[in-house]
Design a protein around this motif. Structure first.
Motif, PDB file in Angstrom:
ATOM      1  N   UNK A  64      35.294 -27.685 -31.768  1.00 18.99           N
ATOM      2  CA  UNK A  64      36.088 -28.087 -32.925  1.00 18.99           C
ATOM      3  C   UNK A  64      36.226 -29.594 -33.047  1.00 18.99           C
ATOM      4  N   UNK A  65      35.729 -30.356 -32.056  1.00 21.44           N
ATOM      5  CA  UNK A  65      35.827 -31.804 -32.102  1.00 21.44           C
ATOM      6  C   UNK A  65      37.019 -32.369 -31.381  1.00 21.44           C
ATOM      7  N   UNK A  66      37.779 -31.531 -30.671  1.00 18.07           N
ATOM      8  CA  UNK A  66      38.923 -32.004 -29.893  1.00 18.07           C
ATOM      9  C   UNK A  66      38.442 -32.587 -28.566  1.00 18.07           C
ATOM     10  N   UNK A  67      38.810 -33.829 -28.233  1.00 15.57           N
ATOM     11  CA  UNK A  67      38.363 -34.424 -26.963  1.00 15.57           C
ATOM     12  C   UNK A  67      38.803 -33.587 -25.768  1.00 15.57           C
ATOM     13  N   UNK A  68      37.930 -33.481 -24.765  1.00 12.69           N
ATOM     14  CA  UNK A  68      38.210 -32.720 -23.550  1.00 12.69           C
ATOM     15  C   UNK A  68      37.831 -33.565 -22.342  1.00 12.69           C
ATOM     16  N   UNK A  69      38.381 -33.219 -21.200  1.00 16.23           N
ATOM     17  CA  UNK A  69      38.039 -33.888 -19.952  1.00 16.23           C
ATOM     18  C   UNK A  69      36.877 -33.165 -19.280  1.00 16.23           C
ATOM     19  N   UNK A  70      36.304 -33.796 -18.255  1.00 15.66           N
ATOM     20  CA  UNK A  70      35.186 -33.183 -17.542  1.00 15.66           C
ATOM     21  C   UNK A  70      35.577 -31.855 -16.915  1.00 15.66           C
ATOM     22  N   UNK A  71      36.825 -31.768 -16.423  1.00 14.84           N
ATOM     23  CA  UNK A  71      37.270 -30.565 -15.723  1.00 14.84           C
ATOM     24  C   UNK A  71      37.687 -29.444 -16.669  1.00 14.84           C
ATOM     25  N   UNK A  72      37.725 -29.707 -17.963  1.00 14.41           N
ATOM     26  CA  UNK A  72      38.161 -28.692 -18.914  1.00 14.41           C
ATOM     27  C   UNK A  72      37.128 -27.569 -19.006  1.00 14.41           C
TER      28      UNK A  72
END
Length: 226
Positions: A64-72
């Protein structure tokens, strides 16, 4: 009957756990050219005269374009493809049977453009861009094991190209590191002790501290000036 807490007593315990059959760290690279079309009505035209200090960066996101972290867990999705063909290898003089595991991992990034247009700063973000990267590795992955892939590092470089006044492209270069494991759910029998809560740590008030004195000069016991 009321249960009594166990203090130091050991007994056999059966627990459910994930047994790791194999674990490797892999690096992969991918690149593609993203075509961007800009129109004056959206307030952003990086190819127009007067644009300066244009910088293009990548942001790891979900679909959806929501920023995420590597661990997500939404940082990437993995789909295993094909069959796990077995092959024998000689490792330290012993014959080892490994399986050729193939998968496709999907990653979304958003391109963010920042710069200055006629002394006014601007920030614009693109729609999510999908990268689908096929991979394979020889792993200890017998029938009944599952595949788990997690991102451990993500690096992105870009190169912006103006094709016309309202049409541009962005060359995107990705370097990705990932943890790849094969595992299966097992039930283990262990001899262990039950854990007990730790003691509470209370903050205590410190004792009053007397400032250091200067006995050489005061009090001088009437010796001052002699």
């Amino acid at each position: 009957m009321k249960a009594q807490p166990l203090c130091g007593a050991q007994e056999l315990l059966c627990i459910n756990a994930e047994k790791v059959y194999d674990w490797v760290i892999l690096q992969s690279s991918d690149s593609r050219t993203v075509i961007e079309i800009f129109f004056p009505e959206n307030g952003f035209n990086p190819c127009a005269p007067g644009v300066s200090n244009l910088v293009t960066t990548c942001i790891l996101t979900d679909a959806s374009g929501t920023p995420v972290s590597l661990s997500s867990p939404n940082a990437l999705t993995v789909e295993e493809i094909g069959t796990r063909d077995s092959r024998e290898f000689i490792v330290d003089g012993a014959v080892v049977t490994l399986q050729n595991v193939s998968w496709v991992k999907s990653i979304y990034i958003v391109l963010e453009y920042t710069g200055i247009f006629e002394a006014a700063p601007f920030v614009f973000r693109s729609q999510p861009v999908l990268f689908e990267i096929p991979e394979s590795a020889f792993l200890c992955a017998p029938e009944g094991t599952d595949l788990l892939v997690r991102l451990t590092d993500f690096n992105c470089r870009t190169r912006f190209n103006c094709l016309s006044e309202f049409n541009s492209s962005v060359d995107v270069f990705l370097t990705i590191c990932q943890s790849v494991q094969t595992f299966a759910n097992v039930t283990l029998e262990l001899e262990a002790e039950f854990c007990q809560p730790r003691d509470i740590i209370n903050e205590q008030c410190p004792s009053p501290v007397i400032p250091p004195q200067c006995p050489v000069i005061f009090p001088a016991n009437g010796l001052a000036g002699r």
